[in-house]
Write a protein that holds these residues in place. Structure first.
Motif, mmCIF file in Angstrom:
data_model
loop_
_atom_site.group_PDB
_atom_site.id
_atom_site.type_symbol
_atom_site.label_atom_id
_atom_site.label_comp_id
_atom_site.label_asym_id
_atom_site.label_seq_id
_atom_site.Cartn_x
_atom_site.Cartn_y
_atom_site.Cartn_z
ATOM 1 N N SER A 178 4.158 13.228 -34.766
ATOM 2 C CA SER A 178 5.249 12.446 -35.858
ATOM 3 C C SER A 178 5.199 11.090 -35.628
ATOM 4 O O SER A 178 5.079 10.759 -34.541
ATOM 5 C CB SER A 178 6.632 13.305 -35.618
ATOM 6 N N GLU A 179 5.251 10.271 -36.709
ATOM 7 C CA GLU A 179 5.524 8.885 -36.522
ATOM 8 C C GLU A 179 6.823 8.475 -36.604
ATOM 9 O O GLU A 179 7.126 7.286 -36.394
ATOM 10 C CB GLU A 179 4.816 8.279 -37.728
ATOM 11 N N SER A 180 7.806 9.344 -36.487
ATOM 12 C CA SER A 180 9.238 9.149 -36.337
ATOM 13 C C SER A 180 9.558 8.691 -35.038
ATOM 14 O O SER A 180 8.964 9.001 -33.805
ATOM 15 C CB SER A 180 10.078 10.179 -36.582
ATOM 16 N N ASN A 181 10.407 7.521 -34.802
ATOM 17 C CA ASN A 181 10.733 7.218 -33.493
ATOM 18 C C ASN A 181 12.336 7.677 -33.078
ATOM 19 O O ASN A 181 12.989 7.046 -32.250
ATOM 20 C CB ASN A 181 10.923 5.608 -33.665
ATOM 21 N N ILE A 182 12.612 8.742 -33.849
ATOM 22 C CA ILE A 182 13.879 9.443 -33.506
ATOM 23 C C ILE A 182 13.577 10.463 -32.177
ATOM 24 O O ILE A 182 12.628 11.136 -32.121
ATOM 25 C CB ILE A 182 14.247 10.438 -34.581
ATOM 26 N N PRO A 183 14.051 10.252 -31.207
ATOM 27 C CA PRO A 183 13.756 10.632 -29.930
ATOM 28 C C PRO A 183 14.664 12.363 -29.872
ATOM 29 O O PRO A 183 15.458 12.630 -30.563
ATOM 30 C CB PRO A 183 14.625 10.003 -28.633
ATOM 31 N N LEU A 184 13.852 13.125 -29.340
ATOM 32 C CA LEU A 184 14.438 14.379 -29.024
ATOM 33 C C LEU A 184 15.052 14.611 -27.883
ATOM 34 O O LEU A 184 16.047 15.467 -27.655
ATOM 35 C CB LEU A 184 13.225 15.477 -29.036
ATOM 36 N N SER A 185 14.708 14.087 -26.554
ATOM 37 C CA SER A 185 15.130 14.254 -25.353
ATOM 38 C C SER A 185 14.661 13.244 -24.599
ATOM 39 O O SER A 185 13.821 12.316 -24.912
ATOM 40 C CB SER A 185 14.689 15.520 -24.915
ATOM 41 N N ILE A 186 15.139 13.085 -23.076
ATOM 42 C CA ILE A 186 14.718 11.944 -22.158
ATOM 43 C C ILE A 186 13.577 12.472 -21.505
ATOM 44 O O ILE A 186 13.376 13.864 -21.522
ATOM 45 C CB ILE A 186 15.908 11.950 -21.236
ATOM 46 N N ASN A 187 12.623 11.736 -21.530
ATOM 47 C CA ASN A 187 11.546 11.792 -20.556
ATOM 48 C C ASN A 187 11.856 12.390 -19.374
ATOM 49 O O ASN A 187 12.705 11.828 -18.426
ATOM 50 C CB ASN A 187 10.646 10.606 -20.529
ATOM 51 N N PRO A 188 11.286 13.632 -18.891
ATOM 52 C CA PRO A 188 11.628 14.146 -17.522
ATOM 53 C C PRO A 188 11.377 13.276 -16.541
ATOM 54 O O PRO A 188 12.383 13.460 -15.439
ATOM 55 C CB PRO A 188 10.749 15.369 -17.472
ATOM 56 N N MET A 189 10.530 12.137 -16.407
ATOM 57 C CA MET A 189 10.596 11.439 -15.167
ATOM 58 C C MET A 189 11.893 10.448 -15.261
ATOM 59 O O MET A 189 11.870 9.926 -14.149
ATOM 60 C CB MET A 189 9.348 10.662 -15.339
ATOM 61 N N PHE A 190 12.474 10.517 -16.063
ATOM 62 C CA PHE A 190 13.892 9.638 -16.085
ATOM 63 C C PHE A 190 14.953 10.245 -15.884
ATOM 64 O O PHE A 190 16.115 9.863 -15.774
ATOM 65 C CB PHE A 190 13.898 8.735 -17.437
#
Length: 349
Positions: free
Chosen positions: A248-260
């Motif tokens: 998807s080209e959308s910049n709407i996040p789904l969740s936090i990157n697990p590394m953070f």
């Protein structure tokens, strides 16, 4: 913004009703009623548009005192249209707004108030949220003192840690972090910058009032070269802090990157830096930033009681280059729906 003519019209109708009621009472009591106009050299005898002009120069406290001088002025000062006008006029000038002081009434600039709005106590709402009223008996802190006091009142930890992120860290010509690190007269650096997250983050310790230490972990969207290129070319970046929908080209996040996850779970609060320049772009950016805030405040990541401070930043404010008001930022980011304590505060960079 309500036009002045609408407010004058509302005040004039209140004046007419007041004197009509008084004349009817006098006629019932002795059969003789006074003329509709007040006689003698009195503030009451001025035309309504002049009375309104005078009221626009009074402080909220003085307006309340004026309302206590007579039944006539009590009726005039209680006009909801008048106080809605003051709210719409003054809100863009307020330096901060938070979860306790955000207006809870309709604030559109419609020409007239519908029946539901006429039942709202705009006067009480203005007096509740106006900074001059809330801080009347308080010491007026400097900007950085207000920021740190907000966190100090909500975070009991002796040496708290905060994560700072947001587009205002990267899109502005003047670096907020460089400004803070050079403000040793306000917030001396208590510890040198230390690399914490490879490529996009670092941690700095500060001292407040030479007593309280606190740590800020700065979380950028990507590495420095990519950030600088995006700023110069006005590109939209996908932050590595978040996970997005695949393909998807959308910049709407789904969740936090697990590394953070571990970083976000360890901090006591968040600082979101807002690009408050009026030339910042489309509404799409507000939607993306609102989603970022909600993802990082997800209860699955940490306690819902953790506060978030939103710093409203611009590179420079000039006569032809203005700042987006704090109340507008709170509305665009839908902060009223958050369960976490929050504050939006203007900050010069």
């Amino acid at each position: 913004m309500l036009s002045r003519s609408i407010v004058v019209q509302s005040l004039r109708s209140i004046r007419d009703r007041f004197f009509d009621t008084r004349r009817q009472r006098n006629e019932q009591s002795d059969g003789q009623g006074p003329d509709n106009d007040v006689t003698g050299p009195s503030l009451d005898n001025l035309p309504v548009d002049m009375q309104f002009l005078i009221m626009t120069f009074l402080s909220p406290q003085d307006l309340c005192r004026l309302g206590g001088t007579s039944t006539y002025w009590r009726s005039m000062v209680r006009d909801p249209v008048l106080w809605k006008y003051f709210l719409l006029r003054d809100m863009p000038l307020w330096q901060s707004v938070d979860h306790l002081s955000v207006p809870q009434v309709k604030l559109t600039g419609s020409a007239v108030l519908d029946d539901s709005e006429m039942q709202l106590d705009y006067m009480a709402e203005y007096l509740r949220v106006c900074p001059a009223c809330r801080n009347q008996w308080r010491h007026q802190p400097r900007v950085f003192e207000s920021v740190t006091s907000f966190f100090q009142s909500l975070v009991p930890v002796s040496e708290p840690q905060f994560a700072m992120f947001g587009p205002g860290l990267e899109q502005l010509e003047i670096s907020l972090m460089n400004t803070i690190m050079c403000s040793s007269h306000v917030l001396p650096v208590a510890g040198p910058p230390q690399r914490q997250i490879d490529g996009i983050g670092s941690g700095i310790s500060f001292k407040y009032k030479d007593q309280h230490r606190f740590n800020i972990a700065t979380l950028y969207s990507t590495n420095r070269s990519a950030r600088e290129r995006a700023r110069l070319e006005h590109l939209s970046l996908r932050s590595k802090l978040f996970v997005y929908e695949e393909d998807s080209e959308s910049n709407i996040p789904l969740s936090i990157n697990p590394m953070f996850n571990q970083v976000c779970q360890a901090v006591n609060g968040f600082i979101f830096v807002v690009n408050a320049e009026t030339e910042r772009g489309t509404d799409r950016g507000w939607e993306e930033e609102s989603a970022q805030i909600r993802v990082i405040l997800d209860p699955a990541v940490g306690a819902v009681s953790r506060p978030i401070l939103l710093l409203s930043c611009v590179s420079r404010e000039t006569a032809d280059r203005h700042r987006i008001p704090c109340v507008t930022i709170a509305h665009q980011l839908q902060l009223s729906s958050l369960t976490n304590p929050w504050m939006v505060r203007h900050l010069e960079t």
